[in-house]
Design a protein around this motif. Structure first.
Motif, short mmCIF file in Angstrom:
data_model
loop_
_atom_site.label_atom_id
_atom_site.label_comp_id
_atom_site.label_asym_id
_atom_site.label_seq_id
_atom_site.Cartn_x
_atom_site.Cartn_y
_atom_site.Cartn_z
N LEU A 115 1.17 -0.95 0.28
CA LEU A 115 0.03 -0.22 0.13
C LEU A 115 1.06 1.54 -0.38
O LEU A 115 0.60 2.52 -1.10
CB LEU A 115 -1.24 -0.01 1.66
CG LEU A 115 -2.15 -1.32 1.63
CD1 LEU A 115 -2.80 -1.03 2.37
CD2 LEU A 115 -2.94 -1.11 -0.13
N LYS A 116 1.90 1.61 0.87
CA LYS A 116 2.64 2.11 0.25
C LYS A 116 3.51 2.30 -0.32
O LYS A 116 3.96 3.50 -1.09
CB LYS A 116 4.02 2.55 2.45
CG LYS A 116 4.75 3.31 2.20
CD LYS A 116 5.97 3.41 3.73
CE LYS A 116 6.74 1.92 3.23
NZ LYS A 116 7.84 1.30 4.37
N ASN A 117 3.11 1.80 -1.25
CA ASN A 117 4.40 1.89 -2.52
C ASN A 117 3.44 2.25 -3.69
O ASN A 117 4.06 2.88 -4.23
CB ASN A 117 5.13 -0.02 -2.92
CG ASN A 117 5.77 0.17 -4.29
OD1 ASN A 117 6.56 0.89 -3.99
ND2 ASN A 117 5.35 -0.56 -5.36
N LEU A 118 2.15 2.21 -3.35
CA LEU A 118 1.04 2.06 -4.51
C LEU A 118 0.77 4.05 -3.79
O LEU A 118 0.87 4.75 -4.92
CB LEU A 118 -0.17 1.68 -3.48
CG LEU A 118 -1.84 1.54 -4.86
CD1 LEU A 118 -1.08 1.84 -6.50
CD2 LEU A 118 -3.42 1.04 -3.97
N ALA A 119 0.96 4.07 -2.81
CA ALA A 119 0.58 5.89 -2.82
C ALA A 119 2.01 6.58 -3.31
O ALA A 119 1.76 7.01 -3.91
CB ALA A 119 0.53 5.90 -1.22
#
Length: 211
Positions: free
Chosen positions: A46-50
């Motif tokens: 999720l952090k990578n997506l953000a």
């Protein structure tokens, strides 16, 4: 800068969306990085997506600015690499690549989720942080390769002007296959598998309670 009313509306709208998207996704990255309880593999994705969406927001503003400048400058620099960079921005290639990266990250998340649900024991034993970071790197490399291939075969500089040629049959096939397989069919297949697995477990629980 002499822009028409429609161009001004598009320019300021894209700038607003880009700035809002950057700060909202940056806030998500800060929260996921600072909170110790959010360090599992799923939150790394999720952090990578953000982070990817932050880049989308930055490139949206940058691309809008370059597109607006192109309405009255026309030509590109004489230096080859500078010209390629400007032409790439005008063709929206980095924006295209980061959009694709975000979509592929969602596909990778779906694969990670189906492994976790279908094979929980294997997931706990084998899916450590190193495997997670390998999964995280794949969308970035994949999107960069797709962008390079697209630019290499479609962007042409003629007499200081950028031309984009889409007549290459194989590039069209590549784009269509990439969209259908990687960005559409893979997530649908993975989440269908998850739904089937969960429904099967619910039926087993009900049959066990009845027995």
């Amino acid at each position: 800068m002499n822009l028409t009313l429609n161009q001004e509306i598009v320019f300021y709208t894209n700038c607003f969306i880009g700035i809002f998207g950057f700060f909202s996704n940056a806030f998500i990255v800060i929260v996921l990085s600072s909170e110790r309880s959010l360090k599992s593999n799923h939150y790394i994705f999720l952090k990578n997506l953000a982070v990817s969406d932050c880049l989308v927001s930055i490139l949206l503003v940058l691309n809008t600015s370059v597109s607006s400048l192109s309405t009255y400058t026309g030509t590109v620099p004489t230096n080859y690499w500078s010209a390629r960079l400007i032409c790439s921005l005008k063709a929206q290639s980095p924006l295209y690549a980061t959009f694709k990266n975000s979509a592929v990250i969602i596909s990778v998340i779906s694969v990670e989720r189906v492994i976790a649900v279908q094979f929980p024991i294997f997931y706990k034993k084998s899916f450590g942080q190193k495997t997670c970071y390998a999964f995280v790197m794949f969308p970035w490399l994949y999107s960069a390769v797709i962008m390079y291939i697209k630019d290499h075969f479609t962007l042409v500089i003629n007499d200081g002007f950028c031309d984009q040629i889409w007549s290459n049959y194989y590039i069209g096939i590549m784009n269509s296959a990439n969209y259908m397989l990687m960005q559409l069919m893979l997530p649908v297949f993975c989440y269908s598998c998850i739904a089937f697995c969960i429904s099967r477990r619910i039926r087993k629980m009900k049959s066990g309670n009845c027995a």
